[in-house]
Design an enzyme around this catalytic site. Structure first.
Site, short mmCIF file in Angstrom:
data_model
loop_
_atom_site.label_atom_id
_atom_site.label_comp_id
_atom_site.label_asym_id
_atom_site.label_seq_id
_atom_site.Cartn_x
_atom_site.Cartn_y
_atom_site.Cartn_z
N LYS A 1 13.81 -3.73 0.71
CA LYS A 1 13.90 -2.36 0.19
C LYS A 1 14.32 -1.35 1.26
O LYS A 1 15.19 -0.52 1.03
CB LYS A 1 12.54 -1.92 -0.36
CG LYS A 1 12.34 -2.22 -1.82
CD LYS A 1 11.15 -1.49 -2.38
CE LYS A 1 9.99 -1.38 -1.46
NZ LYS A 1 8.82 -2.17 -1.67
N ARG B 1 4.25 5.12 -8.14
CA ARG B 1 3.44 3.91 -7.89
C ARG B 1 2.59 3.57 -9.11
O ARG B 1 1.95 2.53 -9.12
CB ARG B 1 2.54 4.13 -6.69
CG ARG B 1 3.05 3.56 -5.37
CD ARG B 1 1.98 3.87 -4.36
NE ARG B 1 1.98 3.17 -3.12
CZ ARG B 1 2.62 3.53 -2.01
NH1 ARG B 1 3.47 4.51 -2.03
NH2 ARG B 1 2.43 2.88 -0.89
N ARG C 1 8.77 -14.77 10.19
CA ARG C 1 9.24 -13.68 11.05
C ARG C 1 8.55 -13.71 12.41
O ARG C 1 7.33 -13.78 12.51
CB ARG C 1 8.94 -12.36 10.33
CG ARG C 1 9.64 -11.17 10.91
CD ARG C 1 9.85 -10.11 9.88
NE ARG C 1 8.59 -9.57 9.35
CZ ARG C 1 8.55 -8.59 8.45
NH1 ARG C 1 9.67 -8.07 8.00
NH2 ARG C 1 7.41 -8.14 8.01
N ARG D 1 3.72 -10.69 13.78
CA ARG D 1 2.95 -9.48 13.43
C ARG D 1 1.61 -9.87 12.83
O ARG D 1 1.52 -10.86 12.11
CB ARG D 1 3.74 -8.67 12.38
CG ARG D 1 4.52 -7.53 12.95
CD ARG D 1 5.40 -6.91 11.92
NE ARG D 1 4.72 -6.58 10.66
CZ ARG D 1 5.28 -5.86 9.70
NH1 ARG D 1 6.49 -5.40 9.85
NH2 ARG D 1 4.64 -5.60 8.59
N ARG E 1 -1.05 -9.20 0.22
CA ARG E 1 -0.13 -8.05 0.06
C ARG E 1 0.73 -8.24 -1.18
O ARG E 1 1.00 -7.28 -1.92
CB ARG E 1 0.77 -7.92 1.29
CG ARG E 1 0.11 -7.20 2.45
CD ARG E 1 0.85 -7.43 3.76
NE ARG E 1 2.18 -6.83 3.78
CZ ARG E 1 3.14 -7.17 4.65
NH1 ARG E 1 2.91 -8.10 5.54
NH2 ARG E 1 4.30 -6.58 4.61
P1 AMP Z 1 3.34 4.15 2.27
O1 AMP Z 1 3.90 4.71 3.54
O2 AMP Z 1 4.30 4.22 1.13
O3 AMP Z 1 2.73 2.78 2.43
O4 AMP Z 1 2.12 5.12 1.85
C1 AMP Z 1 1.02 5.33 2.73
C2 AMP Z 1 -0.15 5.90 1.94
O5 AMP Z 1 0.20 7.16 1.35
C3 AMP Z 1 -0.61 5.05 0.75
O6 AMP Z 1 -1.48 4.02 1.15
C4 AMP Z 1 -1.30 6.09 -0.12
O7 AMP Z 1 -2.57 6.43 0.41
C5 AMP Z 1 -0.39 7.30 0.07
N1 AMP Z 1 0.69 7.31 -0.95
C6 AMP Z 1 2.02 7.17 -0.74
N2 AMP Z 1 2.71 7.21 -1.91
C7 AMP Z 1 1.78 7.39 -2.88
C8 AMP Z 1 1.86 7.48 -4.29
N3 AMP Z 1 3.03 7.40 -4.95
N4 AMP Z 1 0.69 7.66 -4.97
C9 AMP Z 1 -0.49 7.74 -4.35
N5 AMP Z 1 -0.63 7.64 -3.01
C10 AMP Z 1 0.49 7.46 -2.27
#
Ligand code: AMP
Length: 237
Positions: free
Chosen positions: A22, A97, A141, A174, A185
């Site tokens: 992605k 999400r 990886r 990692r 995950r």
């Molecule tokens: P990411 O960098 O996309 O893994 O997001 C890091 C953190 O931000 C997540 O673990 C959530 O706590 C919060 N977060 C990011 N996008 C969302 C979303 N669409 N809805 C709710 N929380 C979000």
């Protein structure tokens, strides 16, 4: 390329499990079409970093890896999407999400953009990768701690087992690339993303792309989907 930076693209949503590519594909889309990549994780981290009232509220939630509540998140997303650089299109990263967020996004786009009679329904692309392939990509990886070069013991092995071709350092894995962690995950991803994919699929708006192929082939397919969407074609099944 010149006409690519004048044309209306609309919002692009990329769904896909960790390891599906992605991030790589989002960068290619952003460069090719000249549209910004907007990550809700980055937007929230910026608030935490600046110590805003919102940042203070979400810091602990993010540290626990939980979803930030919609009432805190929607204002941030709305403000960002209203900025001038999003007028031609944007790539959403990490949003929506949940099915609720997808519904909110549709309503927001209709309210903010359809009034100006612009074509702004999101094009939703899901990168599909065979599960075994995904496990091999992630568990295989390795990187060089000295020069940062990335290898894959299954697909792009170093010339000498576990040693960097360039400087001979011992390659490392990692922490979150261990098989158990990866299975966790992937399961979490499935549980979290299925309702979002389901929301768009129910409206025949989800376009699956086979991401088992080379980066270039997948990019070509994605550009095809976006071009067809931007010119009014429907390609979802
Ligand atoms: P990411 O960098 O996309 O893994 O997001 C890091 C953190 O931000 C997540 O673990 C959530 O706590 C919060 N977060 C990011 N996008 C969302 C979303 N669409 N809805 C709710 N929380 C979000």
């Amino acid at each position: 390329m010149a006409n690519e930076t004048a044309r209306k693209i609309g919002p692009v949503i990329l769904l896909g499990p960790p390891g599906a590519g992605k991030g790589t594909q989002a960068k290619k889309i952003a460069e090719h079409y000249g549209i910004p990549q907007i990550s809700t994780g980055d937007l929230l981290r910026e608030h935490v970093g600046r110590g805003t009232a919102l940042g203070l509220e979400v810091k602990a939630i993010m540290a626990r890896g939980e979803l930030v509540p919609d009432e805190l998140l929607f204002g941030v997303v709305a403000n960002r999407l209203k900025q001038a650089d999003c007028e031609r299109g944007l790539i959403l990263d990490g949003f929506p999400r949940t099915a609720g967020q997808a519904g909110w996004l549709d309503a927001f786009l209709e309210r903010e953009f359809f009034e100006k009679s612009e074509r702004c329904t999101p094009v939703v692309i899901r990168l599909d990768v065979d599960y075994t392939q995904l496990l091999l990509r992630l568990t295989g990886r390795r990187s060089c701690p000295t020069c940062g070069r990335i290898y894959n013991v299954h697909f792009q092995p170093p010339r000498v087992d576990e040693l960097c071709d360039l400087d001979g350092s011992k390659l490392v894995q990692r922490n979150d690339d261990g098989e158990e962690v990866i299975r966790g995950r992937l399961t979490a991803y499935e549980a979290q993303t299925k309702p979002v994919a389901g929301y768009y699929q129910a409206q025949s708006r989800l376009v699956p792309v086979n991401a088992d192929r080379s980066v270039e082939e997948v990019t070509g397919q994605i550009f095809g989907v976006i071009d067809s969407h931007a010119s009014g074609g429907a390609s979802a099944g």
